[in-house]
Design an enzyme around this catalytic site. Sequence first.
Site, PDB file in Angstrom:
ATOM      1  N   ASP A   6      -4.651  -5.530  -0.635  1.00  0.00           N
ATOM      2  CA  ASP A   6      -3.324  -4.840  -0.590  1.00  0.00           C
ATOM      3  C   ASP A   6      -3.563  -3.232  -1.259  1.00  0.00           C
ATOM      4  OD1 ASP A   6      -0.532  -3.928  -0.549  1.00  0.00           O
ATOM      5  OD2 ASP A   6      -0.371  -4.552  -2.454  1.00  0.00           O
ATOM      6  N   LEU A   7      -2.769  -2.403  -0.770  1.00  0.00           N
ATOM      7  CA  LEU A   7      -3.046  -0.865  -1.270  1.00  0.00           C
ATOM      8  C   LEU A   7      -2.260  -0.556  -2.530  1.00  0.00           C
ATOM      9  CD1 LEU A   7      -4.153   1.790  -0.739  1.00  0.00           C
ATOM     10  CD2 LEU A   7      -1.899   2.406   0.263  1.00  0.00           C
ATOM     11  N   GLY A   8      -0.884  -0.906  -2.713  1.00  0.00           N
ATOM     12  CA  GLY A   8      -0.116  -0.590  -3.864  1.00  0.00           C
ATOM     13  C   GLY A   8      -0.219  -1.690  -5.156  1.00  0.00           C
ATOM     14  N   SER A 107      -1.736  -2.990   4.256  1.00  0.00           N
ATOM     15  CA  SER A 107      -0.556  -2.527   3.317  1.00  0.00           C
ATOM     16  C   SER A 107       0.752  -2.369   4.135  1.00  0.00           C
ATOM     17  CB  SER A 107      -1.008  -1.202   3.188  1.00  0.00           C
ATOM     18  OG  SER A 107       0.125  -0.529   2.145  1.00  0.00           O
ATOM     19  N   ASN A 108       1.843  -2.977   3.425  1.00  0.00           N
ATOM     20  CA  ASN A 108       3.117  -2.616   4.018  1.00  0.00           C
ATOM     21  C   ASN A 108       3.480  -1.270   3.582  1.00  0.00           C
ATOM     22  OD1 ASN A 108       3.649  -5.320   4.651  1.00  0.00           O
ATOM     23  ND2 ASN A 108       4.949  -6.022   3.002  1.00  0.00           N
ATOM     24  N   LYS A 141       4.070  -7.689   5.635  1.00  0.00           N
ATOM     25  CA  LYS A 141       3.869  -9.200   4.600  1.00  0.00           C
ATOM     26  C   LYS A 141       5.138  -9.384   4.040  1.00  0.00           C
ATOM     27  CE  LYS A 141       0.869  -6.520   2.524  1.00  0.00           C
ATOM     28  NZ  LYS A 141      -0.016  -5.907   1.370  1.00  0.00           N
ATOM     29  N   ASP A 166      -0.507  -7.805  -5.001  1.00  0.00           N
ATOM     30  CA  ASP A 166       0.479  -7.925  -6.200  1.00  0.00           C
ATOM     31  C   ASP A 166       1.603  -8.529  -6.163  1.00  0.00           C
ATOM     32  OD1 ASP A 166       2.225  -4.857  -6.884  1.00  0.00           O
ATOM     33  OD2 ASP A 166       1.270  -5.840  -4.863  1.00  0.00           O
TER      34      ASP A 166
END
Length: 199
Positions: A6-8, A107-108, A141, A166
């Site tokens: 994931d990114l964030g 990523s969302n 997601k 996360d």
Amino acid sequence: MLYIFDLGNVIVDIDFNRVLGVWSDYSRVPLATLQQSFTMGEPFEKHERGEISDEEFAKLLCESMELSLSYQQFAAGWQAVFVGLRPEVIDIMQKLREQGHRVVVLSNTNRLHTTFWPTSYPEVQAAADHVYLSQELGARKPEPAIYQKVLEAEGFPASEAVFFDDNADNIKGAQAVGIVSIHVTDKSTLPDYFAKQPC
């Protein structure tokens, strides 16, 4: 193996209070009021799937929060979500690739954010074989379809993939399609995981 990041708050720290702080400054609406009215509802989800434009999203969100902002003011606040890179995660991603593993980002996100973070954090794309974005896949997601699309595109079965996120719901979504999933709860999660399970 296929490693999906994931990114964030996994690769890049984010904080939506920074967004609300900028909007509060522009609108003079108290931060506490915005914190109460800010929700990631249907417009948020549609935006992440690419179903509505940045401008339409800004309009819907401002209406729901009773905010009077120009699009430029909205966008300035929206980009303030990004705090900084987690270099230790970039190092892990690079090492995995050096060892012959496939490393991708899932990523969302939304078009507005992708006008900002790729140029602000070029290290992310440099450390990944591919970056998959919700608005380009037409799913977000934790919807099963988004994980299946990534597995199909990469040519890996779920049993040969590991996913880091996360968000607990996103973890459950990936687990539902058979992907080993690690819930990233703080900055030590990833280093600790790879220390215990050497790549």
